[in-house]
Design an enzyme around this catalytic site. Structure first.
Site, PDB file in Angstrom:
ATOM      1  N   HIS A   1       0.844  -1.208   0.000  1.00 33.48           N
ATOM      2  CA  HIS A   1       0.000   0.000   0.000  1.00 33.48           C
ATOM      3  C   HIS A   1       0.869   1.243   0.000  1.00 33.48           C
ATOM      4  CE1 HIS A   1      -3.181   2.828   1.233  1.00 33.48           C
ATOM      5  NE2 HIS A   1      -4.003   1.889   0.816  1.00 33.48           N
ATOM      6  N   PHE A   2       1.255   1.712  -0.995  1.00 35.05           N
ATOM      7  CA  PHE A   2       1.346   1.161  -2.347  1.00 35.05           C
ATOM      8  C   PHE A   2       2.819   1.003  -2.653  1.00 35.05           C
ATOM      9  CE2 PHE A   2      -2.481   3.810  -2.179  1.00 35.05           C
ATOM     10  CZ  PHE A   2      -3.447   2.903  -2.558  1.00 35.05           C
TER      11      PHE A   2
END
Length: 142
Positions: free
Chosen positions: A49-50
């Site tokens: 993420h991410f």
């Protein structure tokens, strides 16, 4: 009220990778707490993420706010050894991204409690700027 990570671990059941409060810097047992979460690139959630742009998931910011509120309510001697369950989230708002290097300053004020159920108003700030806020409902159980 001030607690380091070892003392928080005596109050909250959360452990790695879900212990999201590094320190409690102020507060009053059963009423409110202010905690600190130092966000680092080594957090396991940044793997997904991410991968191309690290952003702390909003759901984990809410969890960190709930844990600060949990310390406030579970620090009471009558609640030691109990669990505080997240029962609801209202009006959650995310105002800025939280990224590695940020220090989340989290406050949670308990506004209502009737028996084992209560409500807390929580905010997370970075450098004084509001990052997230929510009204959290909790239930104390065994």
């Amino acid at each position: 009220m001030q607690y380091d990570s070892d003392q928080i671990a005596q109050i909250l059941p959360h452990r790695y990778p879900f212990a999201l409060v590094d320190r409690i810097v102020d507060g009053e047992e059963g009423k409110w707490a202010k905690g600190i979460k130092c966000v680092t690139v080594n957090e396991p959630f940044f793997q997904g993420h991410f991968p191309q742009k690290h952003v702390m998931p909003g759901v984990l910011i809410v969890e960190a706010m709930a844990q600060v509120g949990g310390v406030a309510v579970l620090a009471l001697p009558s609640n030691r050894g109990k669990l505080a369950f997240l029962g609801g989230i209202k009006n959650a708002r995310f105002r800025r991204q939280v990224v590695p290097g940020d220090v989340l300053e989290i406050t949670c004020t308990l506004t209502k409690q009737r028996g084992p159920v209560g409500i807390g108003e929580a905010e997370a700030r970075v450098g004084g700027e509001l990052a997230a806020s929510a009204e959290l409902t909790f239930a104390i159980g065994g």
